[in-house]
Design a protein around this motif. Sequence first.
Motif, mmCIF file in Angstrom:
data_model
loop_
_atom_site.group_PDB
_atom_site.id
_atom_site.type_symbol
_atom_site.label_atom_id
_atom_site.label_comp_id
_atom_site.label_asym_id
_atom_site.label_seq_id
_atom_site.Cartn_x
_atom_site.Cartn_y
_atom_site.Cartn_z
ATOM 1 N N UNK A 177 0.850 -1.184 0.000
ATOM 2 C CA UNK A 177 0.000 0.000 0.000
ATOM 3 C C UNK A 177 0.886 1.235 0.000
ATOM 4 N N UNK A 178 0.468 2.249 -0.748
ATOM 5 C CA UNK A 178 1.273 3.450 -0.926
ATOM 6 C C UNK A 178 0.391 4.677 -0.709
ATOM 7 N N UNK A 179 0.919 5.640 0.003
ATOM 8 C CA UNK A 179 0.188 6.894 0.194
ATOM 9 C C UNK A 179 0.063 7.609 -1.150
ATOM 10 N N UNK A 180 -1.178 7.933 -1.529
ATOM 11 C CA UNK A 180 -1.399 8.589 -2.814
ATOM 12 C C UNK A 180 -1.749 10.054 -2.689
ATOM 13 N N UNK A 181 -1.658 10.615 -1.491
ATOM 14 C CA UNK A 181 -2.021 12.023 -1.303
ATOM 15 C C UNK A 181 -1.143 12.922 -2.170
ATOM 16 N N UNK A 182 -1.752 13.668 -3.089
ATOM 17 C CA UNK A 182 -0.949 14.503 -3.986
ATOM 18 C C UNK A 182 -0.422 15.765 -3.326
ATOM 19 N N UNK A 183 -1.031 16.171 -2.211
ATOM 20 C CA UNK A 183 -0.671 17.446 -1.604
ATOM 21 C C UNK A 183 -0.388 17.346 -0.105
ATOM 22 N N UNK A 184 -0.274 16.128 0.398
ATOM 23 C CA UNK A 184 0.028 15.949 1.812
ATOM 24 C C UNK A 184 -1.083 16.386 2.739
ATOM 25 N N UNK A 185 -2.332 16.412 2.253
ATOM 26 C CA UNK A 185 -3.454 16.839 3.099
ATOM 27 C C UNK A 185 -3.668 15.867 4.259
ATOM 28 N N UNK A 186 -4.340 16.326 5.309
ATOM 29 C CA UNK A 186 -4.567 15.525 6.510
ATOM 30 C C UNK A 186 -6.061 15.230 6.689
ATOM 31 N N UNK A 187 -6.789 15.220 5.584
ATOM 32 C CA UNK A 187 -8.213 14.891 5.619
ATOM 33 C C UNK A 187 -8.417 13.385 5.627
ATOM 34 N N UNK A 188 -9.567 12.973 6.142
ATOM 35 C CA UNK A 188 -9.932 11.570 6.075
ATOM 36 C C UNK A 188 -10.557 11.283 4.711
ATOM 37 N N UNK A 189 -10.333 10.073 4.233
ATOM 38 C CA UNK A 189 -10.809 9.636 2.930
ATOM 39 C C UNK A 189 -9.792 8.657 2.386
ATOM 40 N N UNK A 190 -10.216 7.747 1.539
ATOM 41 C CA UNK A 190 -9.303 6.731 1.034
ATOM 42 C C UNK A 190 -8.416 7.335 -0.050
ATOM 43 N N UNK A 191 -7.188 7.636 0.316
ATOM 44 C CA UNK A 191 -6.242 8.254 -0.612
ATOM 45 C C UNK A 191 -5.003 7.382 -0.773
ATOM 46 N N UNK A 192 -5.210 6.080 -0.698
ATOM 47 C CA UNK A 192 -4.095 5.143 -0.854
ATOM 48 C C UNK A 192 -4.135 4.511 -2.235
ATOM 49 N N UNK A 193 -2.966 4.196 -2.735
ATOM 50 C CA UNK A 193 -2.850 3.425 -3.963
ATOM 51 C C UNK A 193 -1.963 2.214 -3.635
ATOM 52 N N UNK A 194 -1.464 1.521 -4.622
ATOM 53 C CA UNK A 194 -0.657 0.346 -4.318
ATOM 54 C C UNK A 194 0.154 -0.133 -5.504
ATOM 55 N N UNK A 195 1.221 -0.837 -5.205
ATOM 56 C CA UNK A 195 2.046 -1.477 -6.223
ATOM 57 C C UNK A 195 2.242 -2.929 -5.814
ATOM 58 N N UNK A 196 2.782 -3.725 -6.713
ATOM 59 C CA UNK A 196 3.134 -5.103 -6.360
ATOM 60 C C UNK A 196 4.491 -5.444 -6.948
ATOM 61 N N UNK A 197 5.204 -6.316 -6.255
ATOM 62 C CA UNK A 197 6.542 -6.740 -6.660
ATOM 63 C C UNK A 197 6.600 -8.259 -6.582
ATOM 64 N N UNK A 198 7.076 -8.887 -7.637
ATOM 65 C CA UNK A 198 7.288 -10.335 -7.619
ATOM 66 C C UNK A 198 8.782 -10.602 -7.569
ATOM 67 N N UNK A 199 9.168 -11.455 -6.611
ATOM 68 C CA UNK A 199 10.592 -11.731 -6.463
ATOM 69 C C UNK A 199 10.800 -13.121 -5.863
ATOM 70 N N UNK A 200 11.752 -13.828 -6.430
ATOM 71 C CA UNK A 200 12.159 -15.130 -5.883
ATOM 72 C C UNK A 200 13.492 -14.941 -5.160
ATOM 73 N N UNK A 201 13.530 -15.270 -3.895
ATOM 74 C CA UNK A 201 14.756 -15.124 -3.120
ATOM 75 C C UNK A 201 15.832 -16.041 -3.697
ATOM 76 N N UNK A 202 16.986 -15.466 -4.004
ATOM 77 C CA UNK A 202 18.100 -16.209 -4.597
ATOM 78 C C UNK A 202 19.059 -16.639 -3.492
ATOM 79 N N UNK A 203 19.014 -17.927 -3.172
ATOM 80 C CA UNK A 203 19.832 -18.434 -2.073
ATOM 81 C C UNK A 203 21.323 -18.486 -2.406
ATOM 82 N N UNK A 204 21.668 -18.238 -3.666
ATOM 83 C CA UNK A 204 23.084 -18.190 -4.049
ATOM 84 C C UNK A 204 23.697 -16.835 -3.691
ATOM 85 N N UNK A 205 22.854 -15.875 -3.395
ATOM 86 C CA UNK A 205 23.312 -14.521 -3.077
ATOM 87 C C UNK A 205 23.161 -14.238 -1.595
#
Length: 396
Positions: A244-272
């Motif tokens: 979940x990512x804060x999507x507030x464009x102006x840093x306002x402190x009002x209540x309301x759903x202002x979240x967006x989101x991203x996703x990351x796919x990753x396989x842990x490499x045990x060789x590293x």
Amino acid sequence: MRYRIDTERVDLFDVNIVITMRVSLDNKVSFEDAKRAFDKAVSLHKVLNSKVVIEDSGEAFYVDNDEPQNSIAVTDLSLEELILENERKRFKVDKGEFIRAFVSSDGLVFMMHHLGGDGKSLLYFIETFMKCLSGEECEYLPFRSLGLSDLPKESKLPFYYELLSRSWNKKWQKEKKVFSFVDLDNAYSDFWKDRSTKIKLKRYSKDELGSLVKNAKNAGVSLTAYLITNLIKDTDAAMDVGLAVDGRPDGNRSMGNQATGISVKYRYDKRKSFEDNARAVFMAMRKKLDDTRARYLVLQFMGLLDPTLKDSLNLVHAGYFESKIASKVADLLGYGDKVKDISITNLTRADIPIDYGDLHIREIVFVPPVVSYAKNVFGIVTTGDVMTVARHIYSA
């Protein structure tokens, strides 16, 4: 007030959509004082004095409400018991119920429906509550949300996504159903009759948190990336992690759903080394966070779907509704059997004061809901020198 619900529409028919925070104070607070502060704080936030209506067309709106149903009560239940009891009792947003608060021996507990706002919104409500409790003056805060028209112009989707949404919407018209709050009540009843959730809390002291931050800094990554890497290091498969990512464009402190989101796919490499893996996770996160289109892709695309199709995704997930196109779209968008392996919301350092007159916030625990598109949900927040991590999952 009449505000069309579009990007946040997916929260309306989710059967597990309650954000919980427990605030631990150094001082005891009487119920009478807490109720006065609560009632005052509610009056100062526009969204908490609204309700949700679904029209015959299927469109849904926030509208003004003269009789909000937000409440505060005394409880002797533990945090987990409170969540267990309240997550299966639908918030009556159609009557104006967005927040339930409780005064307990463990502290003050606040539960909020996601249509009342995101995690930061609940923090801002708590700030207002604490100011009212200590006798400070508080300002009135208007409602804010992230509608399609509020999103950055540079986040506009490629034409392919518009074609895809049009195709799905057209196919949905043949099976379209306008769902009601009666449907939602029935979905709740069916879904929760043989389910429950559990939470696991971990508290990091000042020294423990300092060590984590130092290790993350030495690896050249954010604390969130470091924690994600630690969560996936013992897995063999590629992990799909939602953030979940804060999507507030102006840093306002009002209540309301202002979240967006991203996703990351990753396989842990045990060789590293662990640090190399953490850097790879961090780079994958930054690539999306620094790309405005990727940062707002979920909101832009979901905003294009027919509102009732969005409702159907949650009802398919809850096992309440079936249709060929709804089930297909639910599977493709992660509302089917394959949901996010891990979903994380890190509020970082709580963006509110911790001292209010003689009152001091010692710790905040943040428990996000196990939403329809996730199964391992983590809520992280730092208060002063203490960080808490809550894991929220369905019980076996």
